[in-house]
Every structure is written in C-alpha cells, then in structure tokens.
Design a protein around this motif. Structure first.
Motif, mmCIF file in Angstrom:
data_model
loop_
_atom_site.group_PDB
_atom_site.id
_atom_site.type_symbol
_atom_site.label_atom_id
_atom_site.label_comp_id
_atom_site.label_asym_id
_atom_site.label_seq_id
_atom_site.Cartn_x
_atom_site.Cartn_y
_atom_site.Cartn_z
ATOM 1 N N PRO A 83 12.515 10.738 -2.206
ATOM 2 C CA PRO A 83 12.000 11.781 -3.091
ATOM 3 C C PRO A 83 10.704 11.340 -3.778
ATOM 4 N N ASP A 84 10.003 12.297 -4.333
ATOM 5 C CA ASP A 84 8.835 11.986 -5.151
ATOM 6 C C ASP A 84 9.249 11.095 -6.325
ATOM 7 N N GLU A 85 8.356 10.176 -6.694
ATOM 8 C CA GLU A 85 8.510 9.366 -7.913
ATOM 9 C C GLU A 85 9.841 8.612 -7.929
ATOM 10 N N HIS A 86 10.176 7.998 -6.815
ATOM 11 C CA HIS A 86 11.492 7.364 -6.655
ATOM 12 C C HIS A 86 11.483 5.874 -7.018
ATOM 13 N N PHE A 87 10.357 5.203 -6.823
ATOM 14 C CA PHE A 87 10.298 3.746 -6.971
ATOM 15 C C PHE A 87 9.459 3.325 -8.173
ATOM 16 N N ASP A 88 9.879 2.217 -8.788
ATOM 17 C CA ASP A 88 9.081 1.606 -9.850
ATOM 18 C C ASP A 88 7.878 0.863 -9.277
ATOM 19 N N CYS A 89 8.006 0.409 -8.039
ATOM 20 C CA CYS A 89 6.943 -0.384 -7.418
ATOM 21 C C CYS A 89 7.020 -0.224 -5.910
ATOM 22 N N VAL A 90 5.851 -0.242 -5.257
ATOM 23 C CA VAL A 90 5.773 -0.243 -3.795
ATOM 24 C C VAL A 90 4.860 -1.384 -3.375
ATOM 25 N N ILE A 91 5.317 -2.181 -2.425
ATOM 26 C CA ILE A 91 4.502 -3.233 -1.817
ATOM 27 C C ILE A 91 4.247 -2.851 -0.365
ATOM 28 N N ALA A 92 2.987 -2.879 0.037
ATOM 29 C CA ALA A 92 2.614 -2.612 1.432
ATOM 30 C C ALA A 92 1.720 -3.757 1.890
ATOM 31 N N SER A 93 2.334 -4.779 2.479
ATOM 32 C CA SER A 93 1.613 -6.000 2.814
ATOM 33 C C SER A 93 1.320 -6.089 4.306
ATOM 34 N N GLU A 94 0.030 -6.144 4.639
ATOM 35 C CA GLU A 94 -0.445 -6.326 6.010
ATOM 36 C C GLU A 94 0.112 -5.245 6.936
ATOM 37 N N ILE A 95 0.023 -3.994 6.491
ATOM 38 C CA ILE A 95 0.494 -2.869 7.299
ATOM 39 C C ILE A 95 -0.600 -1.831 7.542
ATOM 40 N N MET A 96 -1.455 -1.595 6.550
ATOM 41 C CA MET A 96 -2.429 -0.500 6.658
ATOM 42 C C MET A 96 -3.403 -0.687 7.814
ATOM 43 N N GLU A 97 -3.711 -1.932 8.156
ATOM 44 C CA GLU A 97 -4.654 -2.187 9.258
ATOM 45 C C GLU A 97 -4.055 -1.821 10.608
ATOM 46 N N HIS A 98 -2.741 -1.556 10.655
ATOM 47 C CA HIS A 98 -2.070 -1.171 11.903
ATOM 48 C C HIS A 98 -1.962 0.344 12.074
ATOM 49 N N ILE A 99 -2.233 1.099 11.022
ATOM 50 C CA ILE A 99 -1.917 2.532 11.018
ATOM 51 C C ILE A 99 -3.179 3.371 11.227
ATOM 52 N N PRO A 100 -3.284 4.108 12.340
ATOM 53 C CA PRO A 100 -4.471 4.959 12.534
ATOM 54 C C PRO A 100 -4.673 5.952 11.397
ATOM 55 N N GLU A 101 -3.609 6.595 10.941
ATOM 56 C CA GLU A 101 -3.698 7.560 9.843
ATOM 57 C C GLU A 101 -3.399 6.871 8.512
ATOM 58 N N ASP A 102 -4.234 5.903 8.168
ATOM 59 C CA ASP A 102 -3.948 5.085 6.988
ATOM 60 C C ASP A 102 -3.970 5.897 5.693
ATOM 61 N N GLU A 103 -4.856 6.885 5.598
ATOM 62 C CA GLU A 103 -4.930 7.667 4.360
ATOM 63 C C GLU A 103 -3.659 8.485 4.138
ATOM 64 N N LYS A 104 -3.048 8.940 5.215
ATOM 65 C CA LYS A 104 -1.781 9.657 5.088
ATOM 66 C C LYS A 104 -0.694 8.720 4.583
ATOM 67 N N ALA A 105 -0.654 7.502 5.104
ATOM 68 C CA ALA A 105 0.322 6.523 4.636
ATOM 69 C C ALA A 105 0.103 6.189 3.166
#
Length: 243
Positions: A83-105
């Motif tokens: 759901p929206d606003e579910h987490f206190d914190c999000v970590i995304a480590s060494e993943i965005m460089e793999h995703i073509p649609e990075d802005e969507k992620a």
C-alpha cells in the motif's frame, strides 16, 4: 560488505523497512540484526530462498532482538505489492542501474515510503563504472546487466522528480574499484587469474579483519575512487505515528 551506513540512517527497532532488490541479503541481514521489521524483496526467487534460510539461522542463533521480524517476497520493482506509505524506510542498493524504466521504479519506492520516512539509493559511481565499461563489454552486456551509468546529479534529479528530498551523499568501497578493473581487464569470468585471486584474497582478509590501516585508507580514498555512490533522501511530510 555494507554499502549503506546504518549509523547515518538512524533506524529504530520495530520500524518497517523494505530492502528493494535485496540480492543475497547483505543489507536485509543488518536490518534484522538492528531490530527492524524487514521485507527482503527481489525478483530472483531462488536467491530469496537463501535469504530466508539465513533469516531463520539468525533467529535460531539469537542474533536478532526480540520483536524483530523478517520476510522475503518475490516481485517486480515496477509494481510493488504494498500500500501507499507503508514503510518507514526503503533501501535500494545497486539495483537502479539494472532497470530500464528506472524512473518508474523510483516513483514506486517513493510511493510506498511514509511521509517523513527515509530512502537510501546506491548505484555504481560514474568514474569507476566508466572504466569498467571501457575495459570490458561483457561486464555490462549480459542479461540483467547494467543498462546505464549514473552521474550523481542525474540520479539525485530523478529521485527528486519522484517526490523525494535529498539530504546527503557519500561514496563507498574505494578498495573494490581496482578489483573490478582487474576483472574487466583480464576477463570477467577469469577468477583464477593470479592478480584477480591475489586481490580477492586481500579483500576477503580486509573484510574479515577490518584493520585500522585499510579502513583509514579506504575512508580517505572513497571521495576519489569509491565504487558506489550512496544517496540518502527523505519523503516530505510529517512522520505518521505507527499503530
């Protein structure tokens, strides 16, 4: 080997944290040790089985505080099943460089963090990564490989457009940059090359022993050669009390 500096992150026990693209689970394990309610999320179900096994072993060995929880979930970073606003914190480590649609992620991870919550995104730094690409096509031209090289201003700009507010940033893992340059120079699959083996042995020793000399050297070299860029951000708005 942790890329995120947890002392800078300021997490509290019992906070709900998403490790997005957790891979082998290195950050998820540290979150669990610190008492978080962690969700290790990745598209690789087989890797998640190993992460779940490690979670169970940590609990059995008494390595986690009472009340902490850890779960694994397979899915798509472009359509997070939360759901929206579910987490206190999000970590995304060494993943965005793999995703073509990075802005969507990025919009998805911003969606699921609470107002007042924190986000950390790490990616390979431009200069060390550019050297790797110049030395080896096979380093990045593989299925699931890196699809872009970020400059810091590009990454921060995209995350800002996703609705996050940058706080500060730093670089990490300067001693690992030469290792990957060696790998790219001799062939990324050639783990038996004498120089690669020698440097890998040094990195393992450094990780296990953490001598003051190499810790100081890496701290001094990180601003110049740090392999990873680490960006800390917040989501605007007042933090909401958790039930």
């Amino acid at each position: 080997m942790l890329t995120v500096d947890f002392d800078k992150l300021g997490l509290l026990p019992g906070q709900r944290v998403l490790d997005l693209g957790c891979g082998a689970g290195r950050h998820a394990f540290e979150l669990y040790r610190r008492g978080a309610d962690v969700v290790a999320f990745d598209q690789d179900a087989a890797e998640l089985e190993n992460v779940a096994t490690m979670f169970a072993a940590m609990e059995a060995e008494g390595e986690v505080p009472a009340g902490a929880s850890a779960t694994t979930l397979a899915g798509d970073a472009l359509a997070l099943p939360f759901p929206d606003e579910h987490f206190d914190c999000v970590i995304a480590s060494e993943i965005m460089e793999h995703i073509p649609e990075d802005e969507k992620a990025m919009r998805e991870l911003a969606r699921v963090v609470k107002p007042g919550g924190r986000v950390v995104v790490t990616v390979p730094r431009w200069f060390p990564e550019r050297v790797c690409w110049a030395l080896s096509d096979e380093y990045h031209q593989v299925e699931g490989g890196h699809v872009r090289i970020y400059r810091a201003e590009e990454l921060v700009g995209k995350l800002t457009d996703a609705g996050l507010r940058p706080a500060f940033q730093h670089h990490a893992h300067a001693l690992h940059a030469p290792y990957w340059w060696l790998k790219c120079a001799v062939g990324t699959d050639d783990d038996q090359h004498p120089l690669v083996r020698l440097y890998h042995r040094f990195l393992v020793w450094d990780l296990m022993s953490a001598p003051r000399l190499t810790r100081t050297a890496e701290r001094l070299l990180d601003p110049v050669l740090g392999k990873s860029l680490v960006v800390y951000l917040g989501k605007p708005g007042a933090a909401r009390a958790r039930a």
